[in-house]
Design a protein around this motif. Structure first.
Motif, PDB file in Angstrom:
ATOM      1  N   ALA A 190       0.808  -1.317   0.042  1.00 49.30           N
ATOM      2  CA  ALA A 190      -0.020  -0.076   0.249  1.00 49.30           C
ATOM      3  C   ALA A 190       0.838   1.364   0.149  1.00 49.30           C
ATOM      4  O   ALA A 190       0.694   2.139  -0.771  1.00 49.30           O
ATOM      5  N   LEU A 191       2.009   1.373   0.706  1.00 50.03           N
ATOM      6  CA  LEU A 191       2.952   2.510   0.663  1.00 50.03           C
ATOM      7  C   LEU A 191       3.643   2.673  -0.563  1.00 50.03           C
ATOM      8  O   LEU A 191       3.513   3.845  -1.003  1.00 50.03           O
ATOM      9  N   ALA A 192       4.030   1.602  -1.188  1.00 51.97           N
ATOM     10  CA  ALA A 192       4.737   1.838  -2.523  1.00 51.97           C
ATOM     11  C   ALA A 192       3.764   2.194  -3.656  1.00 51.97           C
ATOM     12  O   ALA A 192       3.988   3.071  -4.308  1.00 51.97           O
ATOM     13  N   GLU A 193       2.423   1.840  -3.429  1.00 50.32           N
ATOM     14  CA  GLU A 193       1.469   2.182  -4.626  1.00 50.32           C
ATOM     15  C   GLU A 193       1.077   3.694  -4.569  1.00 50.32           C
ATOM     16  O   GLU A 193       0.983   4.095  -5.289  1.00 50.32           O
ATOM     17  N   GLY A 194       0.901   4.176  -3.154  1.00 47.50           N
ATOM     18  CA  GLY A 194       0.509   5.470  -2.816  1.00 47.50           C
ATOM     19  C   GLY A 194       1.530   6.441  -3.398  1.00 47.50           C
ATOM     20  O   GLY A 194       1.087   7.628  -3.666  1.00 47.50           O
ATOM     21  N   GLU A 195       2.630   5.940  -3.593  1.00 49.10           N
ATOM     22  CA  GLU A 195       3.756   7.105  -4.110  1.00 49.10           C
ATOM     23  C   GLU A 195       4.143   6.719  -5.484  1.00 49.10           C
ATOM     24  O   GLU A 195       4.904   7.211  -6.184  1.00 49.10           O
ATOM     25  N   GLY A 196       3.582   5.483  -6.278  1.00 45.90           N
ATOM     26  CA  GLY A 196       3.801   5.109  -7.497  1.00 45.90           C
ATOM     27  C   GLY A 196       5.162   4.511  -7.520  1.00 45.90           C
ATOM     28  O   GLY A 196       6.041   4.768  -8.593  1.00 45.90           O
ATOM     29  N   LEU A 197       5.673   3.901  -6.475  1.00 43.17           N
ATOM     30  CA  LEU A 197       6.957   3.130  -6.321  1.00 43.17           C
ATOM     31  C   LEU A 197       6.743   1.656  -6.429  1.00 43.17           C
ATOM     32  O   LEU A 197       5.898   1.153  -5.872  1.00 43.17           O
ATOM     33  N   GLY A 198       7.768   1.037  -6.920  1.00 41.45           N
ATOM     34  CA  GLY A 198       7.957  -0.412  -6.648  1.00 41.45           C
ATOM     35  C   GLY A 198       8.374  -0.774  -5.298  1.00 41.45           C
ATOM     36  O   GLY A 198       8.894  -0.061  -4.707  1.00 41.45           O
TER      37      GLY A 198
END
Length: 279
Positions: A190-198
């Motif tokens: 969820a954290l990665a998706e929220g910032e558009g990161l892998g």
């Protein structure tokens, strides 16, 4: 006040005006598991010797050695020999220290160049401030000793982190989100998706920025939040829930591994009265 086993003891004092806490401990059997603090952690060995891992290497102190941990420096620690060790540590909140240091030079986030140093004037400044906190009866002198300690620390300070690091802005936002939502069931996905990161990109960027993976960062801020709540008189079970731990037992296990005390023992040392017994 102190909590002790037959071999180990711990004593703490707080300076809420400057966001600082002093620890004096004697260790023989207790070994700290790897953990990190959100504060600066500086101290010195009074008697004996201790060994700890930090920044990819094993370090050993002798009487008078100064220990210098920057925020989120992952480390462990134990007495080097059966004779044990007596040492003091001061946990210094970053913002008040940064404000004090700004009077001495350009203001920036500092990180200590060395983990262990032989610096008798710094050890003396550490002891002077800790001694004022032990006495607890002269706030003016405590403030003066704090500034003396800040000045002595400047000799070991260097820049920490670079604003131009790839992903710096995203990681700063993620760190803020983790602090705000630590009581929630956060996931790396969820954290990665929220910032558009892998996910792998997030972990690498966190290591570059803080020197430790996001899971260790989250554990450190949760422990610090629980410790602050305990000092304010929040019962351990509520402190555990408010900081995002599964339950009180989960908090107790990690708290003792990081600080050497159970949450209840720490609350007593912080001056929180025990609840009355039910009859």
């Amino acid at each position: 006040m102190q909590q002790a086993t037959a071999d180990d003891w711990f004593r703490t004092r707080r300076d809420d005006t400057r966001g600082a806490e002093a620890l004096q401990a004697g260790l023989s059997r207790h070994a700290y598991g790897r953990h990190a603090h959100v504060t600066y952690a500086v101290g010195f060995t009074e008697r004996g010797s201790q060994s700890f891992w930090c920044r990819g290497a094993r370090h050993r102190t002798q009487p008078g050695s100064v220990i210098l941990f920057s925020p989120f420096d992952l480390h462990d620690g134990h007495a080097t020999t059966d004779a044990g060790v007596v040492y003091r540590m001061l946990y210094l909140a970053p913002e008040p220290l940064s404000v004090a240091l700004a009077e001495l030079g350009p203001r920036h986030e500092i990180g200590f160049r060395d983990v262990v140093a032989e610096d008798p004037p710094l050890a003396a400044a550490l002891f002077a401030y800790a001694r004022e906190l032990d006495a607890g009866d002269d706030p003016f002198a405590a403030g003066e000793r704090y500034l003396g300690l800040a000045a002595a620390l400047m000799r070991h300070a260097g820049r920490r982190g670079r604003a131009e690091d790839a992903g710096h802005g995203a990681i700063a936002r993620l760190a803020a989100r983790m602090r705000e939502e630590m009581a929630e069931r956060l996931t790396i996905e969820a954290l990665a998706e929220g910032e558009g990161l892998g996910r792998f990109q997030l972990i690498r960027a966190f290591r570059r920025r803080f020197g430790l993976p996001p899971s260790e960062y989250l554990r450190a801020i949760r422990l610090e939040a629980a410790k602050g709540a305990l000092a304010r008189g929040v019962p351990p079970a509520e402190a555990a829930a408010g900081a995002g731990f599964t339950d009180q037992a989960h908090l107790t296990r990690l708290f003792k591994r990081a600080y050497g005390l159970t949450p209840a023992a720490y609350a007593r040392q912080a001056g929180v009265p025990r609840p009355p017994r039910r009859t």
